[in-house]
Design a protein around this motif. Structure first.
Motif, PDB file in Angstrom:
ATOM      1  N   UNK A   1       9.881   0.068   7.454  1.00 12.59           N
ATOM      2  CA  UNK A   1       9.512   1.342   8.065  1.00 12.59           C
ATOM      3  C   UNK A   1       8.762   1.110   9.374  1.00 12.59           C
ATOM      4  N   UNK A   2       7.847   0.160   9.371  1.00 13.16           N
ATOM      5  CA  UNK A   2       7.086  -0.176  10.565  1.00 13.16           C
ATOM      6  C   UNK A   2       8.026  -0.593  11.703  1.00 13.16           C
ATOM      7  N   UNK A   3       8.986  -1.446  11.387  1.00 15.47           N
ATOM      8  CA  UNK A   3       9.916  -1.922  12.418  1.00 15.47           C
ATOM      9  C   UNK A   3      10.742  -0.780  12.991  1.00 15.47           C
ATOM     10  N   UNK A   4      11.188   0.148  12.132  1.00 18.65           N
ATOM     11  CA  UNK A   4      11.957   1.297  12.613  1.00 18.65           C
ATOM     12  C   UNK A   4      11.118   2.163  13.551  1.00 18.65           C
ATOM     13  N   UNK A   5       9.896   2.436  13.157  1.00 17.24           N
ATOM     14  CA  UNK A   5       9.012   3.257  13.989  1.00 17.24           C
ATOM     15  C   UNK A   5       8.710   2.546  15.294  1.00 17.24           C
TER      16      UNK A   5
ATOM     17  N   UNK B   1      -3.991   5.459  -9.098  1.00 13.37           N
ATOM     18  CA  UNK B   1      -3.153   4.380  -9.636  1.00 13.37           C
ATOM     19  C   UNK B   1      -1.683   4.615  -9.286  1.00 13.37           C
ATOM     20  N   UNK B   2      -1.221   5.851  -9.394  1.00 13.50           N
ATOM     21  CA  UNK B   2       0.161   6.174  -9.019  1.00 13.50           C
ATOM     22  C   UNK B   2       0.401   5.920  -7.538  1.00 13.50           C
ATOM     23  N   UNK B   3      -0.562   6.288  -6.719  1.00 15.42           N
ATOM     24  CA  UNK B   3      -0.427   6.065  -5.277  1.00 15.42           C
ATOM     25  C   UNK B   3      -0.371   4.569  -4.964  1.00 15.42           C
ATOM     26  N   UNK B   4      -1.211   3.794  -5.604  1.00 19.38           N
ATOM     27  CA  UNK B   4      -1.262   2.360  -5.352  1.00 19.38           C
ATOM     28  C   UNK B   4       0.043   1.673  -5.751  1.00 19.38           C
ATOM     29  N   UNK B   5       0.712   2.190  -6.744  1.00 17.26           N
ATOM     30  CA  UNK B   5       1.970   1.593  -7.204  1.00 17.26           C
ATOM     31  C   UNK B   5       3.124   1.852  -6.243  1.00 17.26           C
ATOM     32  N   UNK B   6       2.933   2.771  -5.318  1.00 17.69           N
ATOM     33  CA  UNK B   6       3.987   3.076  -4.353  1.00 17.69           C
ATOM     34  C   UNK B   6       3.992   2.112  -3.171  1.00 17.69           C
ATOM     35  N   UNK B   7       2.950   1.289  -3.066  1.00 19.34           N
ATOM     36  CA  UNK B   7       2.881   0.337  -1.970  1.00 19.34           C
ATOM     37  C   UNK B   7       3.904  -0.764  -2.176  1.00 19.34           C
ATOM     38  N   UNK B   8       4.687  -0.995  -1.158  1.00 22.66           N
ATOM     39  CA  UNK B   8       5.708  -2.037  -1.201  1.00 22.66           C
ATOM     40  C   UNK B   8       5.726  -2.699   0.168  1.00 22.66           C
ATOM     41  N   UNK B   9       5.371  -3.962   0.224  1.00 25.14           N
ATOM     42  CA  UNK B   9       5.255  -4.668   1.500  1.00 25.14           C
ATOM     43  C   UNK B   9       6.577  -4.681   2.266  1.00 25.14           C
ATOM     44  N   UNK B  10       7.688  -4.914   1.578  1.00 25.35           N
ATOM     45  CA  UNK B  10       8.984  -4.977   2.260  1.00 25.35           C
ATOM     46  C   UNK B  10       9.386  -3.623   2.830  1.00 25.35           C
ATOM     47  N   UNK B  11       9.234  -2.569   2.036  1.00 30.01           N
ATOM     48  CA  UNK B  11       9.559  -1.230   2.531  1.00 30.01           C
ATOM     49  C   UNK B  11       8.640  -0.829   3.678  1.00 30.01           C
ATOM     50  N   UNK B  12       7.379  -1.197   3.557  1.00 32.46           N
ATOM     51  CA  UNK B  12       6.420  -0.890   4.617  1.00 32.46           C
ATOM     52  C   UNK B  12       6.780  -1.586   5.919  1.00 32.46           C
ATOM     53  N   UNK B  13       7.149  -2.856   5.837  1.00 31.71           N
ATOM     54  CA  UNK B  13       7.519  -3.601   7.042  1.00 31.71           C
ATOM     55  C   UNK B  13       8.791  -3.027   7.650  1.00 31.71           C
TER      56      UNK B  13
END
Length: 181
Positions: A167-171, A153-165
């Motif tokens: 990070x993806x763009x930077x990589x 549950x703690x891991x799932x709460x760390x998912x953030x679509x905006x932060x993920x996108x």
């Protein structure tokens, strides 16, 4: 059984809705367990992880061993499918996986969005944890199952679509620039 009652009775139910706030932190949970668990159980509790060891070894807990075995096979199945799609080599000791795990891995690899795939996988992980949780809630394995659900549950709460996108763009930009090997 008295000590187990006092431990388990202090554990709030975890919400089914992943967006709902958790009623307990992992730190509080671990501190509470440290007051009631014996040394062996506490050591197992402190070593619990959502990532299983690469090779199989017994933890002394049927619930934890079942979790690690399923999660290990799922990760290997995902790796196998992804490697095949990329025409890469990926070898594991035992490349035969149960049909349900292969189906779960295939479904996850079929999602266009990595976030959707991860949400799907976490839902499957929660289903597994529910199915392997012992009916005797005053057992060590029940406390271990609770700990794994809390970690997930703690891991799932760390998912953030905006932060993920972001990070993806930077990589991706670094890859295009030749900055990642």
């Amino acid at each position: 059984m008295g000590n187990w009652y006092y431990l388990v009775s202090q554990l709030p139910a975890l919400p089914q809705d992943i967006s709902a706030p958790l009623p307990v932190t992992e730190e509080y949970f671990m501190e509470l367990c440290s007051r009631f668990l014996d040394g062996k159980a506490l050591k197992t509790m402190q070593s619990l992880s959502l990532e299983p060891p690469r090779s199989k070894k017994s933890t002394g807990s049927a619930t934890v061993d079942t979790w690690y075995d399923w999660e290990r096979k799922l990760r290997f199945a995902l790796g196998t499918i992804r490697a095949q799609r990329m025409k890469k080599e990926f070898s594991v000791e035992d490349a035969s996986f149960p049909a349900d795990i292969m189906q779960t891995a295939r479904t996850a690899c079929g999602f266009d969005s990595p976030l959707e795939a991860e949400l799907f996988l976490n839902g499957e992980r929660l289903k597994l944890l529910e199915s392997i949780s012992p009916s005797d809630c005053f057992s060590t394995d029940a406390v271990f199952a609770y700990a794994l659900k809390l970690k997930l549950a703690n891991r799932m709460r760390k998912f953030d679509a905006e932060l993920g996108m972001s990070s993806y763009k930077k990589i991706y930009e670094k890859i295009l620039e030749g900055g990642l090997a």
